[in-house]
Design a protein around this motif. Structure first.
Motif, short mmCIF file in Angstrom:
data_model
loop_
_atom_site.label_atom_id
_atom_site.label_comp_id
_atom_site.label_asym_id
_atom_site.label_seq_id
_atom_site.Cartn_x
_atom_site.Cartn_y
_atom_site.Cartn_z
N ASN A 108 -2.60 5.38 3.41
CA ASN A 108 -2.88 5.02 4.79
C ASN A 108 -2.68 6.17 5.77
O ASN A 108 -2.59 5.98 6.96
CB ASN A 108 -2.03 3.83 5.22
CG ASN A 108 -2.74 2.50 4.95
OD1 ASN A 108 -3.96 2.46 4.91
ND2 ASN A 108 -1.97 1.45 4.75
N ILE A 112 -2.96 -3.77 -1.86
CA ILE A 112 -3.72 -3.40 -3.05
C ILE A 112 -3.58 -4.51 -4.08
O ILE A 112 -2.47 -4.96 -4.38
CB ILE A 112 -3.22 -2.08 -3.66
CG1 ILE A 112 -3.40 -0.93 -2.70
CG2 ILE A 112 -3.93 -1.79 -4.98
CD1 ILE A 112 -4.84 -0.51 -2.50
N SER A 145 -8.90 -2.79 -2.84
CA SER A 145 -8.21 -2.52 -1.56
C SER A 145 -8.60 -3.58 -0.55
O SER A 145 -9.79 -3.76 -0.26
CB SER A 145 -8.59 -1.15 -1.03
OG SER A 145 -8.20 -0.14 -1.92
N VAL A 153 0.84 -1.19 0.00
CA VAL A 153 0.00 0.00 0.00
C VAL A 153 0.88 1.25 0.00
O VAL A 153 1.75 1.39 0.87
CB VAL A 153 -0.92 0.02 1.24
CG1 VAL A 153 -1.82 1.24 1.20
CG2 VAL A 153 -1.72 -1.27 1.32
#
Length: 516
Positions: A304, A314, A325, A299
Motif C-alpha cells: 500500500n 488480501i 486483492s 495487507v
C-alpha cells in the motif's frame, strides 16, 4: 500499485469449447438461462401495474430509459406465487426485445462443456419439455440444473411481445448490454466478492459496492483537461457516470478494448448529495466469490505504499495458490482527476435536465395530458378528449332499465350525463366514494360520458416525441392502453388511455339511446 501485488494465475486450457449459463433458483429447483440471452440481472424495481393482462405480468419498469415488461417466471412455469424477498431478482433477457423475468434468487455463472448437457427428454420434470434446452448435471447434492429457453417461456403467455419484437427491436440496446451477478445469500461469516482481472491480476470489490456490470458503450463523452485514466462520461439509465480505466489509474499499460472488457458500476458512497457511482473499466469479470474469514489476511505495508490504502485485504484461495486483492471503492476519491470527473458528471446531469425543459418549451408539437390515478397507478388521457373535470356528487341519480355498466346519471349544468366507474373498464374492484374522486367528462363520437377516477394528479405538458408504443401484453391492453409516457428522469411511467376505446360500439349506442 504494481503488477507484483498479486500472483499471476495459471488456468488449464479446456480442449472443449465452454458455454456459460446463469443459474438461479425457483423454490428448491435450480434452472439456468444461456448467458448469451441474459442482458442484465437487477433487484426488483418499482413497477407500474398494467390492467387487462395476464397474472404473470408483474408490471412495467424503467430500464435505461426503456419501458421493460416484468414477468413472474414462477407463474409462467405454473408454480404457486410467493411473496418477493430480498433475494428475488429480475433477469433481463433478450427475446428480440428486452423482457424481465423474476426468479427467487440468482446463484452464479457456470462454464459448461457441450458433453455436460444432456437431453431433457429422459429427465423427470414438471416443466413442459418445449421450454427446456437440456439439463446439466450439477455435480453436487442439489441434482440437475434445467436449462430454460427464455423465448419459449415468454411465448407461452405473451405471444404478442414476441411477434412485435420480430417486426421491431425497438427496445434492444446492444451498445450497453450488461450483466450483474448476485450470489444467493451468504452465511454471516462469509464475504461476497465480485472478482475481476486487470492486466492478468485478480482483484475484487465487495458485492454490495457493485451495482451492475456493463459492456463498453459506443458513445463516451470526453472530459477535457483530465488525466488519461478518465475515459469520459456515459449515460446509463438516465444518469451520467464518470468512466475510469483501472489499468491506467494503476499505472499499467493501456491496451486495446476488446469483447471481454466490462464496466463495473461501483458505489463509492461518499457524497449522498451527488451521484456516488463510477464506471470502472476492467479487462474482464470472473465470478462472485464466497470467502471465509480464515481465507482473508491483512495487507502487507509494502503493497500500500504506492497508492495509500487502495487495497483493503488480501484473499488467499486454493491453498494460497490464488491471491485476490480486495479494493476499497472510497479510496478512488483520493485521485483529483476522479473527483473532477464526478463534478463534470453532476454538471452534465443538470445540463441534461435543463435541456429537456428547454426543448419542451420550444417544441410547438406539444401534447397536454390529464393525469389521473386508479389504485395508485398513473394514467393519462389527452386533454382534447376531456371536456371538464368535476367532483362526484353525493348521490348519482338512478334511471330505471339503465344498462348495468352505467352507475347513474348526473345533471351537469342542465345536461344529463351518464356516469361510468373507470375501474370497471380495467376489471378493478370498486372502492368506496371519497372526496378525492373526480369525474372526467369525455366526449366519444360526439357523446359525452362521465368517468369516475380515484383522483386527478395534474395536467402534464410534454412533447409528442415522449409518447411511445407500449409493449403489447394483451389484445385488450394494446387496444385501450397502447401508448405510454416514460419520464425516466422522474422515475414515472404513465399509461395513456385511448378515449375512443373506453366504450365499445355497443356501449356507445346504449349511452346514446339513454340520452336520446
Amino acid at each position: 500499485m504494481t503488477n507484483a501485488m498479486v500472483a499471476e494465475l495459471n488456468h488449464e486450457e479446456f480442449e472443449e469449447s465452454l458455454n456459460q449459463y446463469v443459474t438461479f433458483f425457483i423454490g428448491k429447483e435450480r434452472y439456468a438461462f444461456p448467458m448469451t440471452d441474459v442482458v442484465e440481472i437487477i433487484r426488483i424495481p418499482s413497477m407500474v401495474d398494467v390492467p387487462l393482462t395476464s397474472s404473470s405480468l408483474l408490471g412495467l419498469a424503467n430500464l435505461r430509459g426503456h419501458v421493460l415488461p416484468v414477468l413472474d417466471l414462477r407463474t409462467i412455469l405454473s408454480f404457486n406465487s410467493v411473496e418477493q424477498t430480498e433475494s428475488s431478482r429480475i433477469l433481463v433477457v433478450n427475446v428480440g426485445t428486452n423482457i424481465g423475468l423474476m426468479v427467487d434468487r440468482v446463484s452464479r455463472v457456470i462454464d459448461v462443456t457441450e458433453s455436460d448437457i444432456q437431453d431433457a427428454q429422459g429427465i423427470k420434470s414438471s416443466i413442459n419439455a418445449e421450454l427446456l434446452q437440456g439439463v446439466i448435471n450439477g455435480g453436487d447434492d442439489q441434482g440437475f440444473i434445467q436449462i430454460l429457453l427464455p423465448k419459449q417461456c415468454v411465448e407461452t403467455q405473451f405471444q404478442n411481445i414476441i411477434s412485435d419484437a420480430v417486426q421491431s427491436n425497438s427496445m434492444a440496446d446492444g451498445s450497453t448490454t450488461s450483466i450483474t451477478i448476485e450470489e444467493e445469500e451468504a452465511d454471516e461469516d462469509v464475504d461476497m466478492l465480485v472478482s475481476f482481472n486487470v492486466d492478468e491480476q485478480e482483484y475484487a470489490f465487495h458485492l454490495g459496492s457493485v451495482q451492475e456490470i456493463v459492456r463498453l458503450p459506443d458513445d463516451i463523452s470526453q472530459v477535457p483537461h483530465v488525466d488519461s485514466h478518465v475515459l469520459g462520461l456515459i449515460n446509463l439509465r438516465g444518469r451520467v457516470l464518470p468512466l475510469i480505466s483501472l489499468r491506467s489509474l494503476f499505472g499499467m499499460y493501456e491496451g486495446e478494448a476488446n469483447e471481454d472488457h466490462r464496466i463495473l458500476v461501483v458505489d463509492l458512497n461518499e457524497k449522498p448529495s451527488q451521484s456516488s457511482c463510477v464506471g470502472l473499466v476492467v479487462d474482464g469479470v470472473k465470478e462472485v466469490l464466497r470467502v471465509s474469514p480464515n481465507e482473508q489476511g491483512e495487507v502487507p505495508k509494502l503493497l500500500n505504499t504506492f497508492n495509500s490504502d487502495d487495497i483493503e485485504k488480501i484473499c488467499r484461495l486454493d491453498n494460497g495458490k490464488r491471491l485476490v486483492s480486495v479494493l476499497k471503492p472510497s479510496s478512488l476519491l483520493q485521485y483529483p482527476s476522479v473527483q473532477k470527473a464526478f463534478d463534470e458528471a453532476h454538471q452534465e446531469d443538470q445540463t441534461m435536465e435543463q435541456q429537456q425543459d428547454n426543448d419542451l418549451d420550444l417544441d410547438s408539437d406539444n401534447e397536454q395530458m390529464v393525469v389521473f390515478k386508479l389504485a395508485d397507478q398513473e394514467y393519462g388521457i389527452s386533454i382534447e378528449d376531456v371536456q371538464e373535470i368535476t367532483r362526484v356528487p353525493e348521490k348519482l341519480d338512478k334511471v330505471p332499465k339503465t344498462a348495468s355498466f352505467i352507475d347513474g346519471m348526473v345533471n351537469l349544468r342542465g345536461t344529463i350525463l351518464p356516469v361510468v366507474d373507470m375501474r370497471t373498464r380495467f376489471d378493478m374492484n370498486r372502492i368506496e366514494a371519497s372526496d378525492r374522486q373526480r369525474i372526467l367528462v369525455v366526449t366519444i363520437d360526439s357523446v359525452k360520458t362521465g368517468f369516475v377516477v380515484d383522483s386527478v394528479a395534474e395536467v402534464l405538458r410534454l412533447s409528442k416525441r415522449q409518447i411511445e408504443d407500449a409493449p403489447p401484453l394483451s389484445d385488450d391492453q394494446n387496444r385501450m392502453l397502447g401508448k405510454v409516457v416514460n419520464l425516466s428522469q422522474r422515475n414515472r411511467i404513465i399509461q395513456i388511455l385511448s378515449a375512443r376505446e373506453l366504450l365499445s360500439a355497443n356501449e356507445q349506442t346504449i349511452v346514446a339511446d339513454q340520452l336520446g
